[in-house]
Motif scaffolding. Sequence first.
Motif, PDB file in Angstrom:
ATOM      1  N   THR A  11       0.869  -1.177   0.000  1.00 27.19           N
ATOM      2  CA  THR A  11       0.000   0.000   0.000  1.00 27.19           C
ATOM      3  C   THR A  11       0.897   1.214   0.000  1.00 27.19           C
ATOM      4  OG1 THR A  11      -1.826  -1.101   1.108  1.00 27.19           O
ATOM      5  CG2 THR A  11      -1.824   1.295   1.164  1.00 27.19           C
TER       6      THR A  11
ATOM      7  N   ILE B 136      -3.774   0.063   5.224  1.00 26.74           N
ATOM      8  CA  ILE B 136      -2.817  -0.713   6.024  1.00 26.74           C
ATOM      9  C   ILE B 136      -3.248  -2.177   6.076  1.00 26.74           C
ATOM     10  CG2 ILE B 136      -1.840  -1.022   8.345  1.00 26.74           C
ATOM     11  CD1 ILE B 136      -2.063   2.114   8.593  1.00 26.74           C
TER      12      ILE B 136
ATOM     13  N   ILE C 264       3.922  -1.410   3.767  1.00 29.49           N
ATOM     14  CA  ILE C 264       3.319  -0.074   3.774  1.00 29.49           C
ATOM     15  C   ILE C 264       4.422   0.918   3.399  1.00 29.49           C
ATOM     16  CG2 ILE C 264       2.083   1.632   5.180  1.00 29.49           C
ATOM     17  CD1 ILE C 264       0.731  -1.266   4.946  1.00 29.49           C
TER      18      ILE C 264
ATOM     19  N   ILE D 240      -0.689   7.209   9.465  1.00 28.70           N
ATOM     20  CA  ILE D 240      -0.256   5.823   9.715  1.00 28.70           C
ATOM     21  C   ILE D 240      -0.396   5.395  11.181  1.00 28.70           C
ATOM     22  CG2 ILE D 240       1.638   4.155   9.424  1.00 28.70           C
ATOM     23  CD1 ILE D 240       0.869   5.331   6.713  1.00 28.70           C
TER      24      ILE D 240
ATOM     25  N   LYS E 268       3.351  -5.845  10.092  1.00 31.12           N
ATOM     26  CA  LYS E 268       3.604  -5.223   8.784  1.00 31.12           C
ATOM     27  C   LYS E 268       5.032  -4.668   8.702  1.00 31.12           C
ATOM     28  CE  LYS E 268      -0.635  -6.032   7.759  1.00 31.12           C
ATOM     29  NZ  LYS E 268      -1.806  -5.454   7.134  1.00 31.12           N
TER      30      LYS E 268
ATOM     31  N   VAL F 253       6.850  -1.270   7.537  1.00 30.13           N
ATOM     32  CA  VAL F 253       6.584   0.120   7.189  1.00 30.13           C
ATOM     33  C   VAL F 253       7.863   0.736   6.628  1.00 30.13           C
ATOM     34  CG1 VAL F 253       5.882   2.392   8.060  1.00 30.13           C
ATOM     35  CG2 VAL F 253       4.829   0.304   8.999  1.00 30.13           C
TER      36      VAL F 253
END
Length: 302
Positions: free
Chosen positions: A8, A62, A68, A82, A92, A94
């Motif tokens: 994303t 997210i 991400i 975020i 995740k 980031v």
Amino acid sequence: VNMAHKITFFGLGLMGNPMCERLVNAGHSVTVWNRTKSKAEEFQKQLGNFSVQIADTPEQGIEASEVIIAMLFDKEAFDRTILPHESALKGKTVIQMGTLSSDENSELSQKIQALGATFIEAPVLGTDTVAKVGKLQILIGAPSEDVVKTFESVWTPMGTPHYLGDVTSASTMKLALNNLVVGQTALFATSMALVGKSQLSQEKFLSILKNSAVFCQYYDFKFKPMVTHSYTGTNLHFDMKAAAKDMKFVQQKLESLNIDASMQKGTSEMISNSIKQREEAGIQETEDMAAFYAAIMGTQSK
């Protein structure tokens, strides 16, 4: 590891747009989020690729992916977009690609890791033109160099990854580079104004410069916008407000290391004077930092 990831991408601005397009074209499964949703819809149209998903909310974005990428203007935008989605962030990765100060990235890294997610800082060197052809220099700060290999298929479409050490090493290196990018533009604008206000030939000035060791390509890029007073549209590559933000970061970093920052202080002052002067001249659009020249000369843009 040349694999497709679910990504994303947050922030389809001047840089985010071409970077994200490269990821889509490399075959990743991409969801996009932008504060102004119409920009995300335009992006979808521009690609003619409706496999690109649009997230209605940051949280949805997210939840949609394991990677991400944030290409947002500043830390406030990151905090707002975020950070609130704590449960969605768990597990995740980031990747923070905007230019933030090393202290800001350090703080974000701690917060993201506390949520059970991985944080990588990866600011980039290069303009939107460079991003379009996948030639950015990607500066990577992460606890381990493994991220270069693990996410090779993410870095490669966008440019060349350089692993520099743990979080803060890449943001510090980026500030050293942006000190030159912004500083050289400010110096060049001042020299152009000196030549122009003395009724000397600016073309002659550039051609003398071109035949010397001092010449750098950046002067060539900024010359045409300056002489034609056009700082928007295809001449917008690095906006004045971003230049102001980055020069402040450089100044703070130098001071924290006891390095004389009087030059940066002067440049920062010049930038804020320029922004103020352009606003007072009634200019609403975002302008490239080449407009320092117009501000010094006291001229309008076309």
